[in-house]
Design a protein around this motif. Structure first.
Motif, PDB file in Angstrom:
ATOM      1  N   VAL A   1       9.630   4.857   3.596  1.00  0.00           N
ATOM      2  CA  VAL A   1      10.265   3.551   3.887  1.00  0.00           C
ATOM      3  C   VAL A   1      10.987   3.764   5.180  1.00  0.00           C
ATOM      4  CG1 VAL A   1      11.522   1.582   2.944  1.00  0.00           C
ATOM      5  CG2 VAL A   1      10.317   3.154   1.513  1.00  0.00           C
ATOM      6  N   SER A   2      10.761   2.697   6.147  1.00  0.00           N
ATOM      7  CA  SER A   2      11.460   2.907   7.413  1.00  0.00           C
ATOM      8  C   SER A   2      12.346   1.711   7.684  1.00  0.00           C
ATOM      9  CB  SER A   2      10.308   3.125   8.598  1.00  0.00           C
ATOM     10  OG  SER A   2       9.505   2.004   8.386  1.00  0.00           O
ATOM     11  N   PRO A   3      13.262   1.982   8.513  1.00  0.00           N
ATOM     12  CA  PRO A   3      14.300   0.982   8.728  1.00  0.00           C
ATOM     13  C   PRO A   3      13.695  -0.215   9.651  1.00  0.00           C
ATOM     14  CG  PRO A   3      15.210   3.063   9.502  1.00  0.00           C
ATOM     15  CD  PRO A   3      13.757   3.144   9.019  1.00  0.00           C
TER      16      PRO A   3
ATOM     17  N   PRO B   1      -0.193   8.804   2.710  1.00  0.00           N
ATOM     18  CA  PRO B   1       1.037   8.386   2.398  1.00  0.00           C
ATOM     19  C   PRO B   1       1.088   6.553   2.623  1.00  0.00           C
ATOM     20  CG  PRO B   1       1.362   9.375   4.469  1.00  0.00           C
ATOM     21  CD  PRO B   1      -0.014   9.834   3.814  1.00  0.00           C
ATOM     22  N   PHE B   2       1.892   5.974   2.033  1.00  0.00           N
ATOM     23  CA  PHE B   2       2.297   4.778   2.367  1.00  0.00           C
ATOM     24  C   PHE B   2       3.313   4.727   3.166  1.00  0.00           C
ATOM     25  CE2 PHE B   2       0.203   2.441  -1.816  1.00  0.00           C
ATOM     26  CZ  PHE B   2      -0.759   3.158  -1.357  1.00  0.00           C
ATOM     27  N   ASN B   3       3.471   4.006   4.375  1.00  0.00           N
ATOM     28  CA  ASN B   3       4.358   3.791   5.413  1.00  0.00           C
ATOM     29  C   ASN B   3       4.640   2.188   5.357  1.00  0.00           C
ATOM     30  OD1 ASN B   3       4.879   6.337   7.062  1.00  0.00           O
ATOM     31  ND2 ASN B   3       2.858   6.085   6.974  1.00  0.00           N
ATOM     32  N   VAL B   4       6.074   1.855   4.876  1.00  0.00           N
ATOM     33  CA  VAL B   4       6.286   0.555   4.767  1.00  0.00           C
ATOM     34  C   VAL B   4       7.720   0.383   5.340  1.00  0.00           C
ATOM     35  CG1 VAL B   4       4.960   0.264   2.416  1.00  0.00           C
ATOM     36  CG2 VAL B   4       7.506   0.489   2.261  1.00  0.00           C
ATOM     37  N   PRO B   5       8.094  -0.815   5.865  1.00  0.00           N
ATOM     38  CA  PRO B   5       9.607  -1.330   6.220  1.00  0.00           C
ATOM     39  C   PRO B   5      10.307  -1.573   5.018  1.00  0.00           C
ATOM     40  CG  PRO B   5       7.894  -3.025   6.449  1.00  0.00           C
ATOM     41  CD  PRO B   5       7.017  -1.941   6.006  1.00  0.00           C
ATOM     42  N   GLU B   6      11.578  -1.477   5.322  1.00  0.00           N
ATOM     43  CA  GLU B   6      12.530  -1.828   4.081  1.00  0.00           C
ATOM     44  C   GLU B   6      12.341  -3.135   3.966  1.00  0.00           C
ATOM     45  OE1 GLU B   6      16.362  -0.791   6.357  1.00  0.00           O
ATOM     46  OE2 GLU B   6      16.921  -0.449   4.474  1.00  0.00           O
TER      47      GLU B   6
ATOM     48  N   SER C   1      11.784  -2.707  -1.010  1.00  0.00           N
ATOM     49  CA  SER C   1      11.970  -1.360  -0.764  1.00  0.00           C
ATOM     50  C   SER C   1      13.116  -0.941  -0.008  1.00  0.00           C
ATOM     51  CB  SER C   1      10.586  -0.897  -0.148  1.00  0.00           C
ATOM     52  OG  SER C   1       9.548  -0.960  -0.852  1.00  0.00           O
ATOM     53  N   LYS C   2      13.772   0.205  -0.448  1.00  0.00           N
ATOM     54  CA  LYS C   2      14.960   0.886   0.301  1.00  0.00           C
ATOM     55  C   LYS C   2      14.548   2.019   0.761  1.00  0.00           C
ATOM     56  CE  LYS C   2      17.539  -2.569  -2.085  1.00  0.00           C
ATOM     57  NZ  LYS C   2      17.713  -3.756  -1.487  1.00  0.00           N
TER      58      LYS C   2
END
Lengths: 114, 112
Positions: free
Chosen positions: B110-112, B10-15, B78-79
């Protein structure tokens, strides 16, 4: 407008039984396709029907069969169920069979084999 | 070689981040191309078709390179609601039939 509708939503069967899944396409869509999605994988093509005629078949055994009715709804039948048939079965419809036409999916039937 | 291959994720990215998904397909006769998104335990939903000239829909940009048999999807800004699995889809059919072949999907978180 109603989207693609499938029934039932969930189904539990035992090995060796038979199952029939149903699909109603979007109004005006004449093509229906069936897909199998096992956990962690993308959907795999099973059949495509257009105007009651089978137009495509994926790499599935003869235990899988389908048909399309004059109102363009469709049924998928699976005989002699195996544990490996446990999956989400998705129906998709499109106006015709043209390859540029995207397909729209129903919510799916989640089939569990015990 | 698999017919449609995608980044495993998976791709984990910030907002607010920009994220790119890559996809390759093996059959040069493939006719049309799509990106679908699939939320957990839901049906795939069409995100966008992919055209040879590239196309954009808001924050989403899709590219196709037929010579390299490569498709990409770029998501800008990203949202949280973009969290889903993104499926690369190739249509091998002609005018008489269409057969969608799906990649395994790449999960985006997508994380806050």
């Amino acid at each position: 407008d109603a989207g693609v509708t499938q029934s039932p939503t969930h189904l539990i069967k035992t090995r060796g039984q038979q199952v029939t899944l149903r699909c109603s396409p979007i109004s005006g869509h004449k093509s229906v396709s069936w897909y199998q999605q096992v956990l962690g994988q993308g959907p795999q093509f099973i059949f495509q029907y257009y105007e009651k005629e089978e137009r495509g078949r994926g790499n599935f055994p003869d235990r899988f069969s389908a048909r399309q009715f004059p109102n363009y709804s469709s049924e998928l039948n699976v005989n002699a169920l195996l544990l490996g048939d446990s999956a989400l079965y998705l129906c998709a419809s499109s106006p015709g069979t043209g390859n540029s036409q995207p397909q729209h999916f129903g919510d799916g039937t989640r089939l569990s084999i015990l | 070689r698999k017919e449609v291959e995608q980044d495993p994720g998976p791709f984990n990215v910030p907002e607010g981040a920009t994220v790119a998904f890559n996809c390759t397909y093996s059959n040069s006769a493939s006719q049309s191309f799509f990106w679908y998104r699939q939320d957990c335990r839901k049906e795939p939903k069409l995100l966008m078709s992919v055209y040879s000239s590239g196309n954009e829909d808001g924050r989403f940009t899709a590219q196709l390179n037929r010579a390299s048999q490569y498709i990409s999807l770029l998501i800008r800004d990203s949202k949280l609601s973009d969290s889903a699995t993104y499926l690369c889809v190739v249509n091998l059919g002609g005018w008489r039939y269409s057969t969608l072949t799906f990649g395994k999907g790449t999960m985006l978180l997508v994380s806050p």
